[in-house]
Write a protein that holds these residues in place. Structure first.
Motif, short mmCIF file in Angstrom:
data_model
loop_
_atom_site.label_atom_id
_atom_site.label_comp_id
_atom_site.label_asym_id
_atom_site.label_seq_id
_atom_site.Cartn_x
_atom_site.Cartn_y
_atom_site.Cartn_z
N ARG A 62 2.05 11.63 0.91
CA ARG A 62 2.05 10.49 1.64
C ARG A 62 2.73 10.46 2.94
N GLU A 74 -0.22 0.76 3.76
CA GLU A 74 -0.33 0.83 2.14
C GLU A 74 -1.52 -0.24 1.96
N HIS A 77 -1.79 0.16 -4.15
CA HIS A 77 -0.73 1.01 -4.71
C HIS A 77 -0.97 0.58 -6.32
N VAL A 88 -2.00 5.55 -4.32
CA VAL A 88 -1.87 4.68 -3.25
C VAL A 88 -3.05 4.93 -2.23
N LEU A 90 -3.74 4.82 1.71
CA LEU A 90 -3.30 4.84 3.00
C LEU A 90 -4.58 4.37 4.02
N GLU A 99 -7.40 7.81 -0.44
CA GLU A 99 -6.68 7.59 -1.71
C GLU A 99 -5.71 8.88 -2.14
#
Length: 187
Positions: A62, A74, A77, A88, A90, A99
């Motif tokens: 991340r 984000e 999640h 998550v 992003l 992902e």
């Protein structure tokens, strides 16, 4: 012939692989026959959303993708502790998404280069269009990526490409389109 052009056999192979990431083999219209025929009912209805990447360390990846590609927002999640799964999605301000999925004891695939990776069935890299290949390549290395193939001329006249590995060894192709080529078509 390769010696006269200054390209090694490995460079030519990498350029051919890079062409596959440039989308040159798309069906041109609904009149195409055979396996590449476009279904009129679905033509033009697909838009890329995100790529999913299985990772060993969600928090480290991340941070890398945030620093390297600006994927910091984000969008989603999810955690499932009993199955040792964390995920998550992003997003960058321009809409690019990834992902990241961490699942306990997953085993990494190890590729020394794109040619080696192409010997394994399934997805083996993702490609991103960039405006300034040299700058992006330098920035992504500074963020923690490892060089696999430095910026070089692609087979498509005027286009350039490079490959890097993220900190866990996942391949990323960077493509700078030829002048006048805007990259992928958007709606």
């Amino acid at each position: 012939m390769l010696k006269k052009t200054g390209f090694s056999l490995v460079s030519v192979i990498l350029m051919v692989i890079a062409l596959a990431g440039c989308g040159l083999n798309q069906a041109s219209d609904s009149k195409t026959t055979g396996a590449s025929k476009v279904n009129n009912a679905t033509e033009g209805t697909f838009t890329f959303d995100h790529v999913g990447l299985s990772v060993a360390d969600l928090d480290a990846q991340r941070r890398f993708y945030g620093k390297a590609l600006g994927l910091v927002e984000e969008e989603e999640h999810f955690e499932m502790p009993e199955a040792k799964i964390r995920s998550v999605i992003l997003r960058a301000p321009d809409g690019l998404k990834i992902e990241l999925i961490e699942r306990g004891e997953s085993k990494p695939q190890k590729f020394k280069d794109p040619f080696d990776a192409s010997g394994t069935q399934g997805y083996f890299h993702w490609a991103l269009y960039v405006k300034d290949l040299e700058k992006v390549y330098s920035d992504i290395l500074a963020a923690g990526a490892v060089s696999v193939s430095p910026p070089a001329d692609a087979v498509r006249p005027g286009a350039r490409f490079a490959y890097v590995k993220d900190p866990e060894g996942n391949l990323i192709e960077l493509i700078q389109p030829a002048a006048g080529d805007k990259g992928p078509k958007t709606k």
